[in-house]
Design an enzyme around this catalytic site. Structure first.
Site, PDB file in Angstrom:
ATOM      1  N   TYR A 160       0.844  -1.203   0.000  1.00 12.03           N
ATOM      2  CA  TYR A 160       0.000   0.000   0.000  1.00 12.03           C
ATOM      3  C   TYR A 160       0.872   1.242   0.000  1.00 12.03           C
ATOM      4  O   TYR A 160       1.843   1.312   0.748  1.00 12.03           O
ATOM      5  CB  TYR A 160      -0.923   0.021   1.230  1.00 12.03           C
ATOM      6  CG  TYR A 160      -2.368  -0.049   0.801  1.00 12.03           C
ATOM      7  CD1 TYR A 160      -2.949   1.017   0.107  1.00 12.03           C
ATOM      8  CD2 TYR A 160      -3.139  -1.179   1.034  1.00 12.03           C
ATOM      9  CE1 TYR A 160      -4.248   0.952  -0.332  1.00 12.03           C
ATOM     10  CE2 TYR A 160      -4.447  -1.254   0.602  1.00 12.03           C
ATOM     11  CZ  TYR A 160      -5.003  -0.185  -0.086  1.00 12.03           C
ATOM     12  OH  TYR A 160      -6.284  -0.264  -0.534  1.00 12.03           O
ATOM     13  N   GLU A 210      -0.614   4.814  -0.587  1.00 13.34           N
ATOM     14  CA  GLU A 210      -1.439   5.992  -0.892  1.00 13.34           C
ATOM     15  C   GLU A 210      -0.592   7.248  -0.803  1.00 13.34           C
ATOM     16  O   GLU A 210       0.221   7.406   0.104  1.00 13.34           O
ATOM     17  CB  GLU A 210      -2.606   6.095   0.100  1.00 13.34           C
ATOM     18  CG  GLU A 210      -3.788   5.247  -0.306  1.00 13.34           C
ATOM     19  CD  GLU A 210      -4.959   5.406   0.656  1.00 13.34           C
ATOM     20  OE1 GLU A 210      -4.810   6.098   1.675  1.00 13.34           O
ATOM     21  OE2 GLU A 210      -6.012   4.822   0.369  1.00 13.34           O
ATOM     22  N   ASP A 254      -6.030  12.033 -26.156  1.00 15.59           N
ATOM     23  CA  ASP A 254      -6.172  10.700 -25.575  1.00 15.59           C
ATOM     24  C   ASP A 254      -5.463   9.740 -26.523  1.00 15.59           C
ATOM     25  O   ASP A 254      -5.957   9.428 -27.596  1.00 15.59           O
ATOM     26  CB  ASP A 254      -7.658  10.365 -25.444  1.00 15.59           C
ATOM     27  CG  ASP A 254      -7.893   8.982 -24.842  1.00 15.59           C
ATOM     28  OD1 ASP A 254      -6.936   8.174 -24.817  1.00 15.59           O
ATOM     29  OD2 ASP A 254      -9.019   8.712 -24.416  1.00 15.59           O
ATOM     30  N   THR A 267      -3.841   4.764 -21.957  1.00 20.31           N
ATOM     31  CA  THR A 267      -3.748   3.466 -21.300  1.00 20.31           C
ATOM     32  C   THR A 267      -2.300   3.016 -21.434  1.00 20.31           C
ATOM     33  O   THR A 267      -1.523   3.595 -22.195  1.00 20.31           O
ATOM     34  CB  THR A 267      -4.619   2.406 -22.007  1.00 20.31           C
ATOM     35  OG1 THR A 267      -4.240   2.381 -23.384  1.00 20.31           O
ATOM     36  CG2 THR A 267      -6.102   2.720 -21.910  1.00 20.31           C
ATOM     37  N   LYS A 307      -2.088  -1.032 -24.528  1.00 22.96           N
ATOM     38  CA  LYS A 307      -2.424  -1.222 -25.938  1.00 22.96           C
ATOM     39  C   LYS A 307      -1.120  -1.257 -26.754  1.00 22.96           C
ATOM     40  O   LYS A 307      -0.277  -2.102 -26.479  1.00 22.96           O
ATOM     41  CB  LYS A 307      -3.429  -0.165 -26.373  1.00 22.96           C
ATOM     42  CG  LYS A 307      -4.748  -0.304 -25.590  1.00 22.96           C
ATOM     43  CD  LYS A 307      -5.821   0.692 -25.994  1.00 22.96           C
ATOM     44  CE  LYS A 307      -7.041   0.559 -25.104  1.00 22.96           C
ATOM     45  NZ  LYS A 307      -8.087   1.569 -25.411  1.00 22.96           N
ATOM     46  N   ARG A 310      -1.998  -3.621 -17.804  1.00 20.61           N
ATOM     47  CA  ARG A 310      -3.274  -2.885 -17.838  1.00 20.61           C
ATOM     48  C   ARG A 310      -3.187  -1.730 -16.871  1.00 20.61           C
ATOM     49  O   ARG A 310      -3.040  -1.925 -15.666  1.00 20.61           O
ATOM     50  CB  ARG A 310      -4.413  -3.798 -17.394  1.00 20.61           C
ATOM     51  CG  ARG A 310      -4.879  -4.746 -18.433  1.00 20.61           C
ATOM     52  CD  ARG A 310      -6.310  -5.179 -18.177  1.00 20.61           C
ATOM     53  NE  ARG A 310      -7.192  -4.514 -19.123  1.00 20.61           N
ATOM     54  CZ  ARG A 310      -7.242  -4.819 -20.412  1.00 20.61           C
ATOM     55  NH1 ARG A 310      -6.456  -5.743 -20.919  1.00 20.61           N
ATOM     56  NH2 ARG A 310      -8.081  -4.182 -21.214  1.00 20.61           N
TER      57      ARG A 310
HETATM   58  C1  LIG Z   1      -9.115   2.053 -24.605  1.00 23.12           C
HETATM   59  C2  LIG Z   1      -9.399   3.503 -24.542  1.00 23.12           C
HETATM   60  C3  LIG Z   1      -9.695   4.159 -23.329  1.00 23.12           C
HETATM   61  C4  LIG Z   1     -10.072   3.448 -22.053  1.00 23.12           C
HETATM   62  O1  LIG Z   1      -9.280   2.558 -21.557  1.00 23.12           O
HETATM   63  P1  LIG Z   1      -9.764   1.475 -20.466  1.00 23.12           P
HETATM   64  O2  LIG Z   1      -8.468   1.046 -19.923  1.00 23.12           O
HETATM   65  O3  LIG Z   1     -10.498   0.445 -21.229  1.00 23.12           O
HETATM   66  O4  LIG Z   1     -10.595   2.180 -19.467  1.00 23.12           O
HETATM   67  C5  LIG Z   1      -9.806   5.534 -23.327  1.00 23.12           C
HETATM   68  N1  LIG Z   1      -9.665   6.227 -24.457  1.00 23.12           N
HETATM   69  C6  LIG Z   1      -9.423   5.647 -25.643  1.00 23.12           C
HETATM   70  C7  LIG Z   1      -9.262   6.489 -26.857  1.00 23.12           C
HETATM   71  C8  LIG Z   1      -9.285   4.261 -25.727  1.00 23.12           C
HETATM   72  O5  LIG Z   1      -9.067   3.690 -26.900  1.00 23.12           O
END
Ligand SMILES: *Cc1c(COP(=O)(O)O)cnc(C)c1O
Length: 445
Positions: free
Chosen positions: A67, A69, A213, A239, A242, A248
């Protein structure tokens, strides 16, 4: 004699050293089946990838127990010296890789990262512009059923009818009329590059925050295969699982200072960087997942390696080769092709829905997802499109030649949706193709 399974039942406490197969054969069996599936099928889901063994090792490490925080140097728990070093390492690697002033590595995933962005920059009911889902945007960019659409006023922008690319002229007109406080640039099913400079100009003119994003494309950006939005944006969210091939999770990059602080946050005690941090913790989250942060640090080390540049470039080349091969076979693609790692098959003029085709492809060992296309007449639960992506197959080492083969498999299945024998034979061909490559992170059992 191996009696670990008996011990697990007989003596409470001793199971802590038993392997998964002994402690929980049910979960173990599911894991083995998932491994088997991933080893023998083509993972063409654009948002998925294969994290390396090192990334998985860190994810599964004892950092999961700690932990912490707070932030490095300012924790609410003792014994955090080591994880302070770890989190600082991830932060410094991230800042260096993307050239940003500030980084937060604690968001639990992409959607929580975006929630923090809203909380740091806006007040409820502020206006937010984003690309709607049917045009390739994400739920969190102002979609009606998401918090971003219920707690904020959403102003959609759209695509040029002919090119199906973002219509920057109409975006500018809408923005001038609506005066949004935040503009999102980024998407989840948009196969082209974004004009960050054009968006920054519009945002600056209107005193709007520009937030990129990069969830899908962060790996391509790190590899230099896609332009970096950091110099143009107030904030960048992502994220980590990807194309960048980490665990994750999520992260947020930002400037230190808020260029609209005196306009929108005159009473704020903190600069932009601190406001982002405070939005993540304590406003939205509790303890950071230190195992995930450890794995992120590892993934960032991998992404800084020159071989990752080749990976990013090959991912794009593979998507373009797949696109070309499908075009040659008479398929329509949204925008007519791709600049990045994904393509969207437009199946509006075919008899079945995107969902039905995705299910047929899965029977043939080709794992995809159905997806809305611009102007989709079908319900979002079935759609008329299929999204394909190359990050995972490129991580296996596949190149253009394999993409031609893959296009042939896809075409065969879509052309003869009723021919189950054919699907079974494609399934075997797919397994043979996959067997010729190594799947990162999957152990031989
Ligand atoms: C995948 C994605 C997210 C969200 O990601 P999660 O980890 O699934 O919550 C946000 N924005 C875009 C553009 C994405 O492709």
């Amino acid at each position: 004699m191996d009696n670990s399974a008996d011990l697990a039942v007989a003596q409470p406490g001793t199971y802590v050293r038993s392997p998964l197969s002994a402690v929980d054969p049910t979960v173990y069996e599911l894991l083995v089946r998932q491994e088997q599936q991933e080893r023998t099928t083509l993972k063409l889901i654009a948002s998925e990838n294969f994290a390396s063994s090192a990334v998985l090792e860190a994810t599964g490490s004892i950092f999961t127990n700690k932990y912490a925080e707070g932030y490095p140097g300012a924790r609410y728990y003792a014994g955090t010296e080591i994880v302070d070093e770890l989190e600082n390492l991830a932060i410094e690697r991230l800042k260096k890789l993307f050239g940003s002033e500030h980084a937060n590595v604690q968001p639990y995933s992409g959607s929580p990262a975006n929630q923090a962005v809203y909380r740091a920059l806006l007040k409820p009911c502020d206006k937010v512009m984003g690309l709607p889902i049917p045009q390739g945007g994400h739920l969190t960019h102002g979609w009606a059923i998401n918090f971003s659409g219920t707690d904020y006023r959403r102003v959609p922008y759209g695509l040029h009818e002919k090119t199906q690319e973002i219509d920057y002229d109409s975006l500018r007109d809408t923005a001038k009329r609506e005066r949004p406080r935040l503009i999102w640039v980024g998407g989840t099913a948009y196969p082209r590059m974004f004009d960050y400079a054009a968006m920054a100009e519009i945002a600056l003119e209107l005193n709007a925050y520009l937030v990129a994003d990069i969830a899908h494309i962060s790996g391509l950006i790190a590899a230099g295969a896609h332009p970096n939005p950091v110099p143009h944006c107030d904030v960048v969210s992502s994220t980590s699982h990807k194309s960048i091939r980490g665990p994750r999770g999520g992260f947020i990059l930002s400037r230190n200072e808020d260029r609209y602080q005196t306009v929108y946050h005159p009473k704020a005690k903190y600069n932009l960087a601190r406001r982002i941090d405070r939005a993540v913790f304590p406003h939205l989250q509790g303890g950071p997942h230190m195992n995930v942060i450890a794995a992120l640090a590892v993934a960032l080390q991998e992404a800084a390696n020159p071989s990752f540049r080749s990976y990013g470039q090959q991912t794009v080349k593979n998507a373009q080769a797949l696109a070309q091969a499908l075009l040659e076979r008479g398929y329509d693609l949204v925008t007519g092709g791709t600049d990045n790692h994904m393509l969207i098959l437009d199946l509006r003029n075919r008899p079945l829905s995107g969902k039905a085709y995705a299910e047929l492809l899965a029977k043939a060992g080709i794992i995809t997802n159905f997806n809305m296309v611009p102007g989709d007449p079908r319900d979002p639960a079935v759609t008329s499109g299929i999204r394909l992506g190359t990050p995972a197959v490129t991580s296996m080492g596949m190149r253009e030649a394999q993409m031609m083969q893959v296009a042939g498999f896809i075409d065969a299945v879509l052309r003869r949706p009723d021919d189950e024998d054919l699907h079974a034979s494609v399934r075997r061909d797919v397994a043979d193709l996959c067997a010729a490559f190594e799947v990162p992170g999957i152990a031989d059992r």
